[in-house]
Design an enzyme around this catalytic site. Structure first.
Site, PDB file in Angstrom:
ATOM      1  N   HIS A  51      54.295  45.962  14.225  1.00 24.34           N
ATOM      2  CA  HIS A  51      55.435  45.049  14.371  1.00 24.34           C
ATOM      3  C   HIS A  51      55.238  44.090  15.546  1.00 24.34           C
ATOM      4  O   HIS A  51      56.165  43.845  16.319  1.00 24.34           O
ATOM      5  CB  HIS A  51      56.758  45.821  14.517  1.00 24.34           C
ATOM      6  CG  HIS A  51      57.324  46.201  13.182  1.00 24.34           C
ATOM      7  ND1 HIS A  51      58.155  45.383  12.463  1.00 24.34           N
ATOM      8  CD2 HIS A  51      57.131  47.310  12.427  1.00 24.34           C
ATOM      9  CE1 HIS A  51      58.481  45.991  11.316  1.00 24.34           C
ATOM     10  NE2 HIS A  51      57.867  47.149  11.274  1.00 24.34           N
ATOM     11  N   GLY A 144      53.346  51.709   2.546  1.00 20.12           N
ATOM     12  CA  GLY A 144      53.102  51.025   3.818  1.00 20.12           C
ATOM     13  C   GLY A 144      51.621  50.784   4.044  1.00 20.12           C
ATOM     14  O   GLY A 144      51.182  50.616   5.183  1.00 20.12           O
ATOM     15  N   ASP A 198      48.381  41.784   7.232  1.00 23.67           N
ATOM     16  CA  ASP A 198      47.856  42.456   6.033  1.00 23.67           C
ATOM     17  C   ASP A 198      46.847  41.579   5.289  1.00 23.67           C
ATOM     18  O   ASP A 198      45.794  42.046   4.852  1.00 23.67           O
ATOM     19  CB  ASP A 198      49.010  42.811   5.080  1.00 23.67           C
ATOM     20  CG  ASP A 198      50.105  43.592   5.788  1.00 23.67           C
ATOM     21  OD1 ASP A 198      49.838  44.119   6.884  1.00 23.67           O
ATOM     22  OD2 ASP A 198      51.220  43.657   5.251  1.00 23.67           O
ATOM     23  N   TYR A 254      63.514  44.753   8.399  1.00 23.72           N
ATOM     24  CA  TYR A 254      62.346  43.969   8.829  1.00 23.72           C
ATOM     25  C   TYR A 254      62.810  42.573   9.258  1.00 23.72           C
ATOM     26  O   TYR A 254      62.430  42.072  10.326  1.00 23.72           O
ATOM     27  CB  TYR A 254      61.330  43.883   7.689  1.00 23.72           C
ATOM     28  CG  TYR A 254      59.991  43.318   8.099  1.00 23.72           C
ATOM     29  CD1 TYR A 254      58.934  44.148   8.436  1.00 23.72           C
ATOM     30  CD2 TYR A 254      59.791  41.933   8.158  1.00 23.72           C
ATOM     31  CE1 TYR A 254      57.712  43.624   8.824  1.00 23.72           C
ATOM     32  CE2 TYR A 254      58.572  41.405   8.536  1.00 23.72           C
ATOM     33  CZ  TYR A 254      57.530  42.249   8.860  1.00 23.72           C
ATOM     34  OH  TYR A 254      56.328  41.726   9.247  1.00 23.72           O
TER      35      TYR A 254
HETATM   36  C1  GLA Z   1      54.394  44.966   7.270  1.00 22.54           C
HETATM   37  C2  GLA Z   1      54.106  43.474   7.316  1.00 22.54           C
HETATM   38  C3  GLA Z   1      53.091  43.117   8.390  1.00 22.54           C
HETATM   39  C4  GLA Z   1      53.444  43.757   9.732  1.00 22.54           C
HETATM   40  C5  GLA Z   1      53.755  45.240   9.544  1.00 22.54           C
HETATM   41  C6  GLA Z   1      54.236  45.886  10.814  1.00 22.54           C
HETATM   42  O1  GLA Z   1      53.254  45.627   6.816  1.00 22.54           O
HETATM   43  O2  GLA Z   1      53.618  43.030   6.072  1.00 22.54           O
HETATM   44  O3  GLA Z   1      52.991  41.723   8.500  1.00 22.54           O
HETATM   45  O4  GLA Z   1      54.509  43.082  10.343  1.00 22.54           O
HETATM   46  O5  GLA Z   1      54.753  45.447   8.546  1.00 22.54           O
HETATM   47  O6  GLA Z   1      53.237  45.876  11.770  1.00 22.54           O
END
Ligand code: GLA
Length: 415
Positions: A51, A144, A198, A254
């Site tokens: 995050h 996740g 990601d 989020y």
């Molecule tokens: C999700 C989002 C990423 C990142 C993570 C937390 O996976 O897609 O961009 O913010 O949460 O690190």
């Protein structure tokens, strides 16, 4: 191998040699004939720096051995047709009708990527005439572990190869463009306000390495990450526990954390919260701006300390001192739980049990509110950790977790 480790344990197997043939069969059964080729992209796990990507901080993701496979064939009538072996309904529709919220569901990641690559001029101005796409995902969905970016990037490299100037190698400008297109697909078509880590790891990953990504400067440094597989008698293993907990409130929470970061950044008048190194100075700045909300202070503390932990972890990796990461992982979890308020009973149970069984460090990964944890363990302790984590979930009446072994793997590309 892993199947025999502990009776009844569900393992997500690593990439399977049969997957390209499987996705090709799905393609032929769905659309007739052969695909022009098969491409794939990996899921990811983030070692630390959670995050902080949308706050311009530092994160350390690496690619998982589980991949999403895409069999793709160009069309010339402007239609997109997508089908998946794992996900719900197939979808088809005109490429020029892709817009915010349409299509809905998993097809948004594919259609959105085609739309964003085309909008960026990366598919050739007149050449993009649509595609047929069949996908097969080894990356567990909703865990996740970035199954959505794997979808985007598997199709994205295919489109760059078929319609653009080629996907090139990790680090290439075409891949930079694809990572940006994947983010646009999520933000603007799937309407998920994700941050970019990601997609960056899916296109730039290198086997055996963890990527230090500075999300403010976009500087990338590939660092060695030597881990052992599950059968190793010695060494260190990174176990991923998929709690299989349903993601609760993940999108709204989020978006709430992102909004908090944006508010603090604006109040402090800094380019990025994640580049700051003093929590006290940031808090003083907020107070000067008339902002004393204790919740906002906690969010700020998470971002600043988590980025610092990721920087420290990168130094340990560069010095090949992986065994010393444990306390940083533990502190990351505490911060995500207490300052960022992202945990849930399933994640807490898994982290606690892993630590009790001797993990060197453990933390929740990804967006939070369900999904997965990682535990860094000496390889001989893997069976004890798996047994303890399962027993803890059963005792609390929680969903049965499943497991995978994370070994840094390679980026998206043609099979
Ligand atoms: C999700 C989002 C990423 C990142 C993570 C937390 O996976 O897609 O961009 O913010 O949460 O690190």
């Amino acid at each position: 191998m892993t199947a025999g480790l502990t009776d009844g344990v569900t393992w997500h197997p690593p990439s399977d040699d049969a997957s390209p043939a499987r996705v090709t069969r799905l393609f032929t059964a769905s659309f007739g004939g052969d695909p022009a080729g098969v491409w794939s992209a990996p899921g990811r796990v983030n070692l630390i720096g959670e995050h902080v990507d949308y706050a311009g901080g530092v994160c350390l993701p690496f690619a998982l051995p589980q991949r999403t496979w895409a069999a793709v064939r160009p069309r010339s009538d402007g239609q997109l047709r997508v089908v998946s072996g794992q996900l719900d309904e197939p979808w088809s529709g005109p490429a020029d009708e892709v817009r915010p919220g349409h299509p809905a569901g998993w097809a948004a990641y594919l259609a959105g990527t085609a739309w964003a690559l085309d909008a960026a001029g990366l598919l050739g101005r007149h050449a993009f005439g649509g595609v047929d796409v069949a996908v097969h995902s080894e990356v567990p969905v909703g865990a996740g572990l970035s199954s959505s970016a794997a979808l985007e990037c598997a199709l994205g490299v295919a489109l760059l190869d078929l319609f653009g100037g080629g996907a090139g190698q990790p680090g290439s400008p075409a891949r930079e463009g694809l990572a940006r297109a994947g983010v646009r697909a999520e933000n603007e078509i799937a309407l998920a306000s994700t941050g970019g880590m990601d997609q960056a790891i899916a296109v730039h990953a290198e086997a055996g390495r963890c990527m230090r990504l500075d999300c403010h400067t976009f500087e990338v440094v590939q660092l060695p990450l030597r881990l052992s597989g599950v059968d190793a008698a010695t060494g260190l293993t990174l176990v991923v526990v998929n709690t299989n907990a349903p993601h609760r409130l993940v999108d709204s929470e989020y978006a709430d954390r992102r909004a908090a970061v944006e508010r603090a950044t604006a109040l402090l008048g800094v380019p990025a919260l994640g580049m700051l190194d003093s929590v006290e100075a940031a808090w003083a700045g907020l107070a000067e701006a008339g902002e004393r909300d204790p919740v906002l202070r906690k969010r700020v503390r998470h971002v600043i300390t988590e980025s610092a932990r990721a920087r420290a972890a990168a130094e340990l990796l560069a010095a090949d001192r992986v065994a010393e990461l444990g306390p940083l992982l533990d502190a990351s979890h505490t911060s995500l739980r207490d300052d960022y308020a992202l945990s849930c009973p399933e994640l807490e149970s898994a982290v606690e049990a892993a630590k009790l069984a001797g993990a060197l460090g453990a933390r929740l990964v990804g967006g939070g509110f369900g999904g997965s944890i990682i535990a860094l363990v000496t390889s001989s302790t893997v069976p004890a950790v798996v047994t303890e984590v399962r027993a803890a979930a059963a005792k609390r009446g929680l969903t049965e977790p499943s497991f995978l072994i994370a070994e840094p793997s390679s980026a998206a590309g043609r099979w």
